[in-house]
Scaffold this active site. Structure first.
Site, mmCIF file in Angstrom:
data_model
loop_
_atom_site.group_PDB
_atom_site.id
_atom_site.type_symbol
_atom_site.label_atom_id
_atom_site.label_comp_id
_atom_site.label_asym_id
_atom_site.label_seq_id
_atom_site.Cartn_x
_atom_site.Cartn_y
_atom_site.Cartn_z
ATOM 1 N N GLY A 249 0.836 -1.201 0.000
ATOM 2 C CA GLY A 249 0.000 0.000 0.000
ATOM 3 C C GLY A 249 0.862 1.238 0.000
ATOM 4 N N GLY A 253 0.601 3.647 8.715
ATOM 5 C CA GLY A 253 0.463 4.880 9.489
ATOM 6 C C GLY A 253 -0.452 4.644 10.666
ATOM 7 N N CYS A 256 -0.483 4.253 16.089
ATOM 8 C CA CYS A 256 0.364 3.316 16.856
ATOM 9 C C CYS A 256 1.670 2.930 16.178
ATOM 10 C CB CYS A 256 -0.425 2.055 17.172
ATOM 11 S SG CYS A 256 -1.755 2.358 18.332
ATOM 12 N N LYS A 259 4.507 5.624 16.002
ATOM 13 C CA LYS A 259 4.939 6.018 17.358
ATOM 14 C C LYS A 259 5.655 4.858 18.056
ATOM 15 C CE LYS A 259 1.461 5.836 20.492
ATOM 16 N NZ LYS A 259 1.820 4.917 21.544
#
Ligand code: UDX
Length: 432
Positions: A249, A253, A256, A259
């Site tokens: 894809g 993002g 979670c 980070k």
């Protein structure tokens, strides 16, 4: 299962889902959030997050008297167990910012009764639960790690049907309280708090590595005449690999994976342990906008800096209205910086955080056909199934000669060709 008096601090995706699901199980639950407007809305049965099944459970809990909302922790003084579900955002060096967790723990230390169990559901770095446990021990409170593995858009389902429950504590009685409250038949792993904390980061980082690997393979497929769908289908049939999280894809993002991969690398640096697989997965992900811009440059009939582009899908994945760290917006912003004009359509457009769209210089248009008008390229960035059902002949009339770049391999290539559109898939023989 014995009903307990439960508390939840933080009414975000994790906290609110936890609260409504605990109430559904018959535990009297008080959910605290610092935002008084949010608390007022929730008391009136209005959920601010977009999760299937959650509004019904919210109304059910309120009507049944098992669910209450409060704007401060003082009312948690009679709770047997309190779940802390506040955010731990990334600091500039990738470390998790624990200020919200620390503030809540300080408050709870002065409020909870001796014997209460304080459960850290927030994703926290290794060592946090033990430190919190030392902070609250003199008040007779036990701290336990219980990382959450909920996926946005499946949060209620995942709470009811977890793959596993992880409980991090060396206190067998506290572990029994937590497993009793969550009370279901999933595999339960009791371990020390450090292992529990790390298992959350390790899982999310592994998912990121898996997707980045699929994205790198898609690049290779696009170059050597292979098809990524066939390659991942074959890989996924091997039980040692499994079919999930191999879909290529625009990059991973959300709130979670970015980070948590930054935070585990920070932990690794502090421990002087290299985690090159995770570093590499982040590099692959960061290169996705350039890769897509390069594919567009090859496919467009006008220079990219003069192109009119339509982004189909703006959320970080389908089924949510969340645009935090959305690859679609990162890519939209990169294409805008390259000089292209970018309009964007999303099935949940009205619910999206418009300031993030503005920051990415993506102009929202609340109709897919109008959004596509006069486009030189239409870029599919989120895997909303409804994009398959669009009238592609009508879109071709709006944007004659446009190319459709499908980063998710979502659409039916033959149907688009029949409609008169040029179709470019991701990692396919006729793809990029
Ligand atoms: C993730 C974890 O899955 C969950 O266990 C944890 O509790 C929170 O973080 P979430 O952020 O909701 O959940 O999203 P997820 O479904 O994992 O998708 C993450 C990103 O990876 C999305 O951008 C998604 O589009 C992308 N993705 C996922 C792919 O590109 N390919 C895939 O095959 C799967």
């Amino acid at each position: 299962m014995t009903a307990v008096r439960a508390g939840v601090v933080g009414a975000g995706y994790v906290g609110l889902t936890t609260a409504v699901c605990l109430a559904e199980r018959g535990h009297h639950t008080v959910c605290v959030d610092v935002d008084p407007d949010r608390v007022e809305q929730l008391r009136n049965g209005v959920a601010h997050i977009d999760e299937p099944g959650l509004p019904e459970l919210l109304r059910q809990g309120l009507a049944g008297g098992t669910l209450e909302f409060a704007s401060h922790c003082a009312g948690l003084d009679d709770r047997d167990v309190v779940f802390v579900c506040v955010p731990t955002p990334s600091g500039p060096d990738g470390s998790a910012d624990l200020s919200a967790v620390d503030n809540v723990v300080d408050e709870l230390a002065g409020v909870l009764a001796a014997g209460a169990v304080l459960v850290l559901k927030s994703t926290v770095p290794v060592g946090t639960t033990r430190r919190v446990g030392e902070r609250v021990r003199s008040a007779g409170i036990r701290a336990v790690s219980n990382p959450e593995f909920l996926r946005e858009s499946h949060a209620v389902y995942d709470f009811r049907n977890p793959d596993r429950i992880v409980v991090g504590t060396e206190d067998a009685d506290a572990a029994a309280v937590v497993t009793g409250v969550l009370g279901n038949h999933a595999q339960t792993f009791v371990m020390n708090p450090e292992s529990a904390e790390l298992s959350k980061y390790a899982s999310n980082a592994f998912l990121a590595v898996k997707i980045s690997y699929a994205n790198s393979l898609a690049r290779l497929c696009g170059t050597v005449g292979a098809d990524i769908t066939d390659v991942t289908r074959s890989m996924g049939a091997d039980v040692r690999i499994g079919p999930h999280f191999l879909a290529p894809g625009p990059g991973w993002g959300g709130s979670c994976l970015p980070k948590d991969t930054a935070a585990i690398l920070h932990t690794g640096r502090r421990a002087c342990v290299a985690l090159p697989e995770i570093e590499s997965a982040r590099r692959t992900n960061a290169a996705q906008p350039d890769h897509i811009a390069a594919a567009l440059r090859r496919a467009l009939r006008v220079p990219l800096h003069r192109a009119r582009l339509t982004a189909l899908g703006l959320t970080f994945k389908a089924g949510t209205s969340d645009v935090r760290d959305s690859p679609a917006l990162t890519i939209g912003a990169a294409l805008s910086r390259a000089g292209a004009t970018v309009t964007g359509y999303d099935p949940r457009l009205g619910a999206l955080d418009q300031s993030r769209l503005r920051a990415a210089a993506v102009t929202p248009v609340d109709d897919p056909y109008l959004a596509a008008k006069d486009a030189d390229a239409i870029v599919v960035l989120t895997e909303w199934p409804e994009f398959r059902e669009l009238d592609w002949t009508a879109i071709a009339e709006q944007a004659p000669g446009a190319v459709v770049l499908d980063t998710r391999n979502l659409l039916d290539a033959a149907a688009l060709a029949d409609a008169g559109l040029r179709y470019v898939g991701n990692g396919t023989r006729s793809g990029y």
